[in-house]
Design an enzyme around this catalytic site. Structure first.
Site, mmCIF file in Angstrom:
data_model
loop_
_atom_site.group_PDB
_atom_site.id
_atom_site.type_symbol
_atom_site.label_atom_id
_atom_site.label_comp_id
_atom_site.label_asym_id
_atom_site.label_seq_id
_atom_site.Cartn_x
_atom_site.Cartn_y
_atom_site.Cartn_z
ATOM 1 N N HIS A 1 5.572 6.255 -1.267
ATOM 2 C CA HIS A 1 6.289 5.017 -1.555
ATOM 3 C C HIS A 1 5.485 3.813 -1.087
ATOM 4 C CE1 HIS A 1 7.190 5.534 2.684
ATOM 5 N NE2 HIS A 1 7.465 4.234 2.713
ATOM 6 N N HIS B 1 0.852 -1.183 0.000
ATOM 7 C CA HIS B 1 0.000 0.000 0.000
ATOM 8 C C HIS B 1 0.889 1.235 0.000
ATOM 9 C CE1 HIS B 1 1.116 -0.342 4.218
ATOM 10 N NE2 HIS B 1 0.945 0.967 4.263
#
Length: 176
Positions: A125, A43
Protein backbone atom coordinates in the site's frame (compact mmCIF):
# COMPACT_ATOMS: atom_id res chain seq x y z
CA UNK A 1 28.07 3.79 20.28
CA UNK A 2 27.91 3.61 16.46
CA UNK A 3 25.46 5.93 14.74
CA UNK A 4 22.42 4.25 13.22
CA UNK A 5 19.88 5.34 10.65
CA UNK A 6 16.18 4.54 10.39
CA UNK A 7 15.93 2.68 7.07
CA UNK A 8 13.46 0.97 4.77
CA UNK A 9 13.35 -0.50 1.25
CA UNK A 10 10.55 0.86 -0.95
CA UNK A 11 9.22 1.44 -4.42
CA UNK A 12 8.94 5.03 -5.59
CA UNK A 13 6.38 6.52 -7.96
CA UNK A 14 7.21 8.56 -11.06
CA UNK A 15 6.63 12.30 -10.49
CA UNK A 16 3.76 12.41 -12.98
CA UNK A 17 1.90 9.60 -11.19
CA UNK A 18 2.60 11.22 -7.80
CA UNK A 19 0.92 14.40 -9.00
CA UNK A 20 -2.05 12.52 -10.49
CA UNK A 21 -2.57 10.71 -7.17
CA UNK A 22 -2.33 13.98 -5.21
CA UNK A 23 -5.03 15.56 -7.43
CA UNK A 24 -7.22 12.44 -7.19
CA UNK A 25 -6.81 12.40 -3.39
CA UNK A 26 -7.84 16.07 -3.13
CA UNK A 27 -10.93 15.44 -5.25
CA UNK A 28 -11.84 12.12 -3.56
CA UNK A 29 -11.51 12.80 0.17
CA UNK A 30 -12.84 15.65 2.34
CA UNK A 31 -10.24 18.10 3.65
CA UNK A 32 -10.80 16.88 7.22
CA UNK A 33 -10.25 13.20 6.33
CA UNK A 34 -6.67 13.20 7.63
CA UNK A 35 -3.22 14.69 7.25
CA UNK A 36 -2.08 14.35 3.61
CA UNK A 37 1.24 12.69 2.90
CA UNK A 38 3.47 14.95 0.78
CA UNK A 39 3.83 13.95 -2.88
CA UNK A 40 7.57 13.39 -2.44
CA UNK A 41 6.88 10.95 0.42
CA UNK A 42 4.48 8.70 -1.50
CA UNK A 43 6.07 5.25 -1.66
CA UNK A 44 5.27 1.57 -1.21
CA UNK A 45 7.31 0.06 1.63
CA UNK A 46 8.78 -3.34 0.81
CA UNK A 47 10.67 -3.92 4.07
CA UNK A 48 11.00 -1.69 7.12
CA UNK A 49 14.46 -2.13 8.67
CA UNK A 50 14.33 0.13 11.73
CA UNK A 51 17.50 1.60 13.22
CA UNK A 52 20.47 0.17 11.33
CA UNK A 53 24.19 0.68 11.91
CA UNK A 54 26.46 1.74 9.03
CA UNK A 55 28.04 -1.74 8.98
CA UNK A 56 24.67 -3.49 8.79
CA UNK A 57 23.51 -1.01 6.14
CA UNK A 58 26.46 -1.95 3.93
CA UNK A 59 25.69 -5.66 4.42
CA UNK A 60 22.00 -5.15 3.57
CA UNK A 61 22.87 -3.25 0.40
CA UNK A 62 25.30 -6.00 -0.64
CA UNK A 63 22.56 -8.62 -0.14
CA UNK A 64 19.99 -6.50 -1.99
CA UNK A 65 22.36 -6.02 -4.93
CA UNK A 66 22.40 -9.80 -5.41
CA UNK A 67 18.63 -10.02 -5.88
CA UNK A 68 17.63 -11.21 -9.32
CA UNK A 69 14.08 -10.08 -9.91
CA UNK A 70 12.64 -9.09 -13.30
CA UNK A 71 10.92 -5.75 -13.78
CA UNK A 72 7.13 -5.74 -13.38
CA UNK A 73 4.13 -3.43 -13.54
CA UNK A 74 2.24 -2.43 -10.41
CA UNK A 75 -1.41 -1.54 -10.89
CA UNK A 76 -2.82 0.82 -8.26
CA UNK A 77 -6.56 0.20 -8.35
CA UNK A 78 -7.68 -0.26 -4.74
CA UNK A 79 -8.06 1.99 -1.70
CA UNK A 80 -9.10 1.56 1.88
CA UNK A 81 -8.83 2.72 5.45
CA UNK A 82 -7.32 1.16 8.55
CA UNK A 83 -9.15 2.68 11.49
CA UNK A 84 -6.77 1.34 14.15
CA UNK A 85 -3.65 2.86 12.54
CA UNK A 86 -5.67 5.87 11.29
CA UNK A 87 -4.42 5.53 7.71
CA UNK A 88 -6.12 5.88 4.32
CA UNK A 89 -4.21 3.99 1.66
CA UNK A 90 -3.93 3.26 -2.04
CA UNK A 91 -3.04 -0.25 -3.16
CA UNK A 92 -3.50 -3.04 -5.63
CA UNK A 93 -6.26 -5.62 -5.92
CA UNK A 94 -3.92 -8.18 -7.49
CA UNK A 95 -0.32 -7.74 -6.31
CA UNK A 96 2.02 -8.89 -9.08
CA UNK A 97 4.15 -11.94 -8.30
CA UNK A 98 7.30 -9.83 -8.75
CA UNK A 99 6.20 -7.43 -6.02
CA UNK A 100 5.45 -10.22 -3.55
CA UNK A 101 8.74 -12.02 -4.32
CA UNK A 102 10.80 -8.83 -3.96
CA UNK A 103 9.18 -7.91 -0.64
CA UNK A 104 9.59 -11.45 0.69
CA UNK A 105 13.28 -11.57 -0.27
CA UNK A 106 14.00 -8.18 1.31
CA UNK A 107 12.05 -8.96 4.48
CA UNK A 108 13.79 -12.34 4.83
CA UNK A 109 17.24 -10.81 4.32
CA UNK A 110 16.45 -8.10 6.85
CA UNK A 111 15.23 -10.60 9.43
CA UNK A 112 18.32 -12.80 8.95
CA UNK A 113 20.47 -9.69 9.39
CA UNK A 114 18.82 -8.94 12.72
CA UNK A 115 16.59 -6.09 11.60
CA UNK A 116 13.16 -5.80 13.15
CA UNK A 117 10.38 -7.11 10.95
CA UNK A 118 6.68 -6.59 11.46
CA UNK A 119 4.73 -9.72 12.36
CA UNK A 120 1.97 -8.39 10.09
CA UNK A 121 1.68 -9.95 6.63
CA UNK A 122 2.85 -7.81 3.72
CA UNK A 123 -0.03 -5.63 2.52
CA UNK A 124 1.30 -3.54 -0.36
CA UNK A 125 0.00 0.00 0.00
CA UNK A 126 0.85 3.67 -0.35
CA UNK A 127 -0.20 5.80 2.61
CA UNK A 128 -2.27 8.75 1.34
CA UNK A 129 -3.54 10.26 4.61
CA UNK A 130 -2.43 9.88 8.23
CA UNK A 131 -4.32 10.68 11.44
CA UNK A 132 -7.65 9.75 9.81
CA UNK A 133 -9.61 9.84 13.06
CA UNK A 134 -13.00 8.95 11.61
CA UNK A 135 -14.29 6.62 8.90
CA UNK A 136 -14.52 8.14 5.44
CA UNK A 137 -16.17 6.99 2.24
CA UNK A 138 -13.67 5.28 -0.03
CA UNK A 139 -14.01 6.23 -3.71
CA UNK A 140 -15.68 3.58 -5.84
CA UNK A 141 -13.51 1.53 -8.20
CA UNK A 142 -12.60 3.19 -11.46
CA UNK A 143 -9.30 4.83 -10.56
CA UNK A 144 -6.20 3.12 -11.92
CA UNK A 145 -2.51 3.84 -12.32
CA UNK A 146 -0.02 1.50 -13.94
CA UNK A 147 3.46 1.92 -12.51
CA UNK A 148 6.43 0.32 -14.26
CA UNK A 149 8.78 -0.98 -11.57
CA UNK A 150 12.40 -1.08 -12.69
CA UNK A 151 14.16 -0.52 -9.36
CA UNK A 152 13.73 -0.37 -5.62
CA UNK A 153 15.30 2.10 -3.23
CA UNK A 154 16.88 2.09 0.22
CA UNK A 155 15.59 5.13 2.12
CA UNK A 156 16.50 6.86 5.32
CA UNK A 157 13.60 8.27 7.34
CA UNK A 158 14.31 11.41 9.34
CA UNK A 159 12.03 13.55 11.46
CA UNK A 160 13.31 17.12 11.10
CA UNK A 161 11.57 20.28 12.34
CA UNK A 162 8.21 18.57 12.69
CA UNK A 163 8.31 16.91 9.26
CA UNK A 164 9.21 13.46 8.06
CA UNK A 165 11.74 13.43 5.25
CA UNK A 166 12.68 10.36 3.22
CA UNK A 167 16.12 10.47 1.66
CA UNK A 168 17.08 7.90 -0.99
CA UNK A 169 20.44 6.32 -0.12
CA UNK A 170 20.74 3.67 -2.79
CA UNK A 171 18.84 2.83 -6.01
CA UNK A 172 18.88 -0.87 -6.85
CA UNK A 173 17.86 -1.93 -10.38
CA UNK A 174 15.68 -4.96 -10.99
CA UNK A 175 17.15 -7.52 -13.35
CA UNK A 176 16.33 -11.07 -14.37
Amino acid sequence: MPESKRLFFALTLPDEIQQQIIHWRAASFPSDAGRPVAAANLHLTLAFLGDVSAQKQRALIALAERIHQPEFTLTLDDAGQWLRSRVIWLGTRQPPRGLLQLANMLRSQAARSGCWQSPQPFHPHITLLRDASHAVAIPPPGFRWSVPVTEFVLYESQFVRGRTRYTPLCHLPLRP
